[in-house]
Design a protein around this motif. Structure first.
Motif, PDB file in Angstrom:
ATOM      1  N   TYR A 134      18.690   0.821  21.826  1.00  0.00           N
ATOM      2  CA  TYR A 134      17.322   1.321  21.909  1.00  0.00           C
ATOM      3  C   TYR A 134      16.881   1.952  20.596  1.00  0.00           C
ATOM      4  O   TYR A 134      15.728   1.814  20.185  1.00  0.00           O
ATOM      5  CB  TYR A 134      17.155   2.320  23.057  1.00  0.00           C
ATOM      6  N   ARG A 135      17.777   2.636  19.923  1.00  0.00           N
ATOM      7  CA  ARG A 135      17.414   3.221  18.634  1.00  0.00           C
ATOM      8  C   ARG A 135      17.018   2.123  17.638  1.00  0.00           C
ATOM      9  O   ARG A 135      16.063   2.285  16.873  1.00  0.00           O
ATOM     10  CB  ARG A 135      18.575   4.053  18.086  1.00  0.00           C
ATOM     11  N   SER A 136      17.727   1.017  17.658  1.00  0.00           N
ATOM     12  CA  SER A 136      17.373  -0.101  16.780  1.00  0.00           C
ATOM     13  C   SER A 136      16.004  -0.659  17.140  1.00  0.00           C
ATOM     14  O   SER A 136      15.176  -0.939  16.253  1.00  0.00           O
ATOM     15  CB  SER A 136      18.435  -1.203  16.886  1.00  0.00           C
ATOM     16  N   TYR A 137      15.776  -0.819  18.427  1.00  0.00           N
ATOM     17  CA  TYR A 137      14.487  -1.334  18.897  1.00  0.00           C
ATOM     18  C   TYR A 137      13.350  -0.398  18.486  1.00  0.00           C
ATOM     19  O   TYR A 137      12.322  -0.836  17.961  1.00  0.00           O
ATOM     20  CB  TYR A 137      14.538  -1.481  20.418  1.00  0.00           C
ATOM     21  N   ARG A 138      13.552   0.880  18.706  1.00  0.00           N
ATOM     22  CA  ARG A 138      12.514   1.866  18.394  1.00  0.00           C
ATOM     23  C   ARG A 138      12.225   1.897  16.886  1.00  0.00           C
ATOM     24  O   ARG A 138      11.052   1.929  16.473  1.00  0.00           O
ATOM     25  CB  ARG A 138      12.957   3.246  18.893  1.00  0.00           C
ATOM     26  N   LEU A 139      13.255   1.873  16.089  1.00  0.00           N
ATOM     27  CA  LEU A 139      13.062   1.879  14.643  1.00  0.00           C
ATOM     28  C   LEU A 139      12.348   0.610  14.189  1.00  0.00           C
ATOM     29  O   LEU A 139      11.487   0.646  13.298  1.00  0.00           O
ATOM     30  CB  LEU A 139      14.405   2.020  13.928  1.00  0.00           C
ATOM     31  N   PHE A 140      12.676  -0.512  14.808  1.00  0.00           N
ATOM     32  CA  PHE A 140      12.005  -1.770  14.467  1.00  0.00           C
ATOM     33  C   PHE A 140      10.506  -1.660  14.722  1.00  0.00           C
ATOM     34  O   PHE A 140       9.688  -2.096  13.892  1.00  0.00           O
ATOM     35  CB  PHE A 140      12.601  -2.917  15.276  1.00  0.00           C
ATOM     36  N   LEU A 141      10.115  -1.088  15.864  1.00  0.00           N
ATOM     37  CA  LEU A 141       8.692  -0.919  16.160  1.00  0.00           C
ATOM     38  C   LEU A 141       8.021   0.001  15.151  1.00  0.00           C
ATOM     39  O   LEU A 141       6.916  -0.283  14.673  1.00  0.00           O
ATOM     40  CB  LEU A 141       8.502  -0.362  17.573  1.00  0.00           C
ATOM     41  N   LEU A 142       8.684   1.103  14.812  1.00  0.00           N
ATOM     42  CA  LEU A 142       8.095   2.047  13.862  1.00  0.00           C
ATOM     43  C   LEU A 142       7.961   1.441  12.470  1.00  0.00           C
ATOM     44  O   LEU A 142       7.092   1.843  11.689  1.00  0.00           O
ATOM     45  CB  LEU A 142       8.940   3.321  13.799  1.00  0.00           C
ATOM     46  N   GLU A 143       8.806   0.473  12.156  1.00  0.00           N
ATOM     47  CA  GLU A 143       8.749  -0.184  10.861  1.00  0.00           C
ATOM     48  C   GLU A 143       7.769  -1.353  10.828  1.00  0.00           C
ATOM     49  O   GLU A 143       7.512  -1.922   9.761  1.00  0.00           O
ATOM     50  CB  GLU A 143      10.138  -0.699  10.474  1.00  0.00           C
ATOM     51  N   THR A 144       7.214  -1.720  11.995  1.00  0.00           N
ATOM     52  CA  THR A 144       6.389  -2.933  12.040  1.00  0.00           C
ATOM     53  C   THR A 144       5.021  -2.669  12.671  1.00  0.00           C
ATOM     54  O   THR A 144       4.035  -2.504  11.970  1.00  0.00           O
ATOM     55  CB  THR A 144       7.114  -4.047  12.800  1.00  0.00           C
ATOM     56  N   SER A 145       4.962  -2.604  13.984  1.00  0.00           N
ATOM     57  CA  SER A 145       3.670  -2.631  14.684  1.00  0.00           C
ATOM     58  C   SER A 145       3.094  -1.274  15.048  1.00  0.00           C
ATOM     59  O   SER A 145       1.952  -1.211  15.527  1.00  0.00           O
ATOM     60  CB  SER A 145       3.803  -3.458  15.971  1.00  0.00           C
ATOM     61  N   GLN A 146       3.819  -0.195  14.848  1.00  0.00           N
ATOM     62  CA  GLN A 146       3.322   1.123  15.221  1.00  0.00           C
ATOM     63  C   GLN A 146       2.724   1.827  14.001  1.00  0.00           C
ATOM     64  O   GLN A 146       3.428   2.119  13.040  1.00  0.00           O
ATOM     65  CB  GLN A 146       4.438   1.975  15.831  1.00  0.00           C
ATOM     66  N   LEU A 147       1.432   2.087  14.059  1.00  0.00           N
ATOM     67  CA  LEU A 147       0.739   2.748  12.962  1.00  0.00           C
ATOM     68  C   LEU A 147       0.523   4.215  13.297  1.00  0.00           C
ATOM     69  O   LEU A 147       0.061   4.535  14.402  1.00  0.00           O
ATOM     70  CB  LEU A 147      -0.622   2.091  12.703  1.00  0.00           C
ATOM     71  N   PRO A 148       0.822   5.124  12.384  1.00  0.00           N
ATOM     72  CA  PRO A 148       0.610   6.543  12.662  1.00  0.00           C
ATOM     73  C   PRO A 148      -0.878   6.861  12.771  1.00  0.00           C
ATOM     74  O   PRO A 148      -1.694   6.347  12.013  1.00  0.00           O
ATOM     75  CB  PRO A 148       1.245   7.244  11.456  1.00  0.00           C
ATOM     76  N   GLY A 149      -1.224   7.709  13.746  1.00  0.00           N
ATOM     77  CA  GLY A 149      -2.604   8.104  13.944  1.00  0.00           C
ATOM     78  C   GLY A 149      -3.042   7.864  15.374  1.00  0.00           C
ATOM     79  O   GLY A 149      -2.225   7.646  16.273  1.00  0.00           O
ATOM     80  N   GLY A 150      -4.345   7.927  15.610  1.00  0.00           N
ATOM     81  CA  GLY A 150      -4.879   7.758  16.953  1.00  0.00           C
ATOM     82  C   GLY A 150      -6.329   7.312  16.903  1.00  0.00           C
ATOM     83  O   GLY A 150      -7.006   7.427  15.872  1.00  0.00           O
ATOM     84  N   PHE A 151      -6.821   6.806  18.026  1.00  0.00           N
ATOM     85  CA  PHE A 151      -8.178   6.291  18.105  1.00  0.00           C
ATOM     86  C   PHE A 151      -9.237   7.375  18.305  1.00  0.00           C
ATOM     87  O   PHE A 151     -10.395   7.187  17.941  1.00  0.00           O
ATOM     88  CB  PHE A 151      -8.305   5.309  19.275  1.00  0.00           C
TER      89      PHE A 151
END
Length: 430
Positions: free
Chosen positions: A375-392
């Motif tokens: 899960y840590r690998s999965y989570r880091l992968f998302l943070l490195e790719t499709s998850q952008l910091p901030g909010g709508f």
């Protein structure tokens, strides 16, 4: 490696914005794209869309019957020389049609969604999200391969929700404009089953009852936190949410609850309890308390079931034995804490390494924990790719998001193509 740039400016690009998150984010994003040389247009389907797009020159009202949308879209794509389509969520009918047309023409589809790792991130993908995401066909082993050169520290899971007050404010304002200026868009049909007036009435009722529900929730939370009993947490979703409707095996929340409570009655030790937590934005269109009481009686577990109307999730997860959901993104906080998780619907986190495939009664009897490293690998992968910091929804969140979103959109490569692939050398600052 983190992606913090784009490979090209916006010259020659023409972006068509469809429906976005409530509030000014899409209009502000279009302004940033225009600064790079791109052209931007917005199709509005109701007065709420119009209210948050003040630039009249680039605003295109769609007032015809919805059956005319495919033909209208085809004309717009040709007349405006559209190269990119931008939308929030890909399953509502007008968006699904646009995605299909874009694929036929080879256009780029930019999909924004609430963050898979909420609340401090939002999701940006190409072509589809949630059950239509490219993540669905990607294994943890493939993610680990692409992460070999990353080596970034993994942020901790947030302990609180994000811009909830601003989210509620913009949602109320949006529906107010839709309701009071509906005559301007007489043919508009919302993608949800109830009318805008019915939705407004539900939110008004919730606002009136909020103080009473707060007292009720505090009392119920105190019983759970100080009761000294082991419990399993059920994470409910909004029944009308696109992720639930499009990627769930259930017809509605009552059917899901019936399956869960039957499994709990059959499999859980007699001294265990079931805590059912409603979504923070639940509006009462389904009387959950009544449904839960009826199902508890049917399965002989009255007195072992607790219902919470929203509230903070972190403290509940910290004391839980396991978590159950259809495909709520809140389940990612359970996984980050190493809790066993049972998810029934299609979800981007439904990987065999950390989501249990046990039958529900066996899960409650002896829930299998997730592979924490996977899960840590999965989570880091998302943070490195499709998850952008901030909010709508908050001004601060939008400022943070706008620093990076345009660059991601102008890149010729999708978020998942860049990390660990052959295109890394092409990524440069916009």
């Amino acid at each position: 490696m983190s992606l913090h740039g784009a490979t090209s400016a916006g010259e020659g690009r023409s972006f068509l914005f469809l429906q976005g998150p409530h509030g000014p984010f899409f209009h502000q994003l279009a302004g940033r794209l225009r600064e790079t040389g791109a052209a931007t247009w917005r199709v509005g389907f109701n007065a709420g869309d119009a209210a948050f797009w003040p630039d009249r020159q680039s605003y295109i009202p769609f007032t015809a019957p919805q059956e005319d949308w495919p033909a209208t879209l085809a004309v717009l794509l040709d007349e405006k020389n559209i190269t990119d389509i931008v939308l929030y969520g890909d399953t509502r009918p007008i968006h699904a049609e646009a995605v299909a047309r874009a694929r036929d023409r080879g256009l780029v589809v930019h999909v924004f969604e609430e963050g898979y790792l909420r609340p401090y991130w939002v999701t940006y993908e190409r072509d589809g999200s949630n059950g239509n995401s490219a993540l669905m066909g990607m294994s943890v082993a493939e993610m680990r391969r692409r992460l070999e050169d990353a080596g970034q520290p993994i942020p901790e899971a947030p302990a609180r929700w994000g811009d909830m007050r601003q989210h509620v404010f913009y949602g109320a304002a949006y529906h107010w404009f839709v309701m009071v200026q509906g005559w301007r868009y007489r043919n508009f049909r919302p993608h949800r089953e109830i009318t805008v007036f019915q939705e407004f009435r539900l939110h008004f009722r919730k606002a009136v009852l909020m103080p009473f529900h707060w007292v009720e929730r505090m009392a119920a939370t105190a019983v759970i936190r100080h009761g000294g009993f082991p419990y399993h947490l059920v994470l409910l979703q909004l029944e009308h949410d696109a992720n639930f409707r499009a990627h769930s095996p259930f017809s509605g929340t009552p059917e899901f609850l019936d399956t869960v409570m039957r499994g709990f009655a059959r499999g859980a030790p007699a001294h265990h309890r079931l805590v059912i937590k409603a979504h923070p934005l639940e509006d009462g269109r389904v009387n959950l308390q009544r449904v839960i009481g009826r199902l508890a009686a049917r399965h002989g577990i009255t007195g072992r079931v607790h219902f919470l109307r929203g509230g903070k999730l972190a403290a509940l997860l910290d004391g839980a034995r396991s978590a159950v959901t259809v495909n709520s993104t809140a389940a990612q906080q359970a996984l980050w804490r190493g809790l066993p998780l049972k998810a029934f619907g299609a979800a981007v986190y439904s990987k065999p390494e950390f989501v249990s495939d046990q039958p529900i009664d066996e899960f409650f009897a002896n829930p299998r924990p997730p592979d924490a490293e996977a899960y840590r690998s999965y989570r880091l992968f998302l943070l490195e790719t499709s998850q952008l910091p901030g909010g709508f929804y908050s001004a601060r969140g939008r400022r943070q998001l706008l620093r990076e979103a345009p660059a991601r959109m102008l890149s010729p490569h999708s978020p998942y193509e860049v990390l660990g692939g052959t295109t890394e050398a092409a990524v440069q600052q916009l």
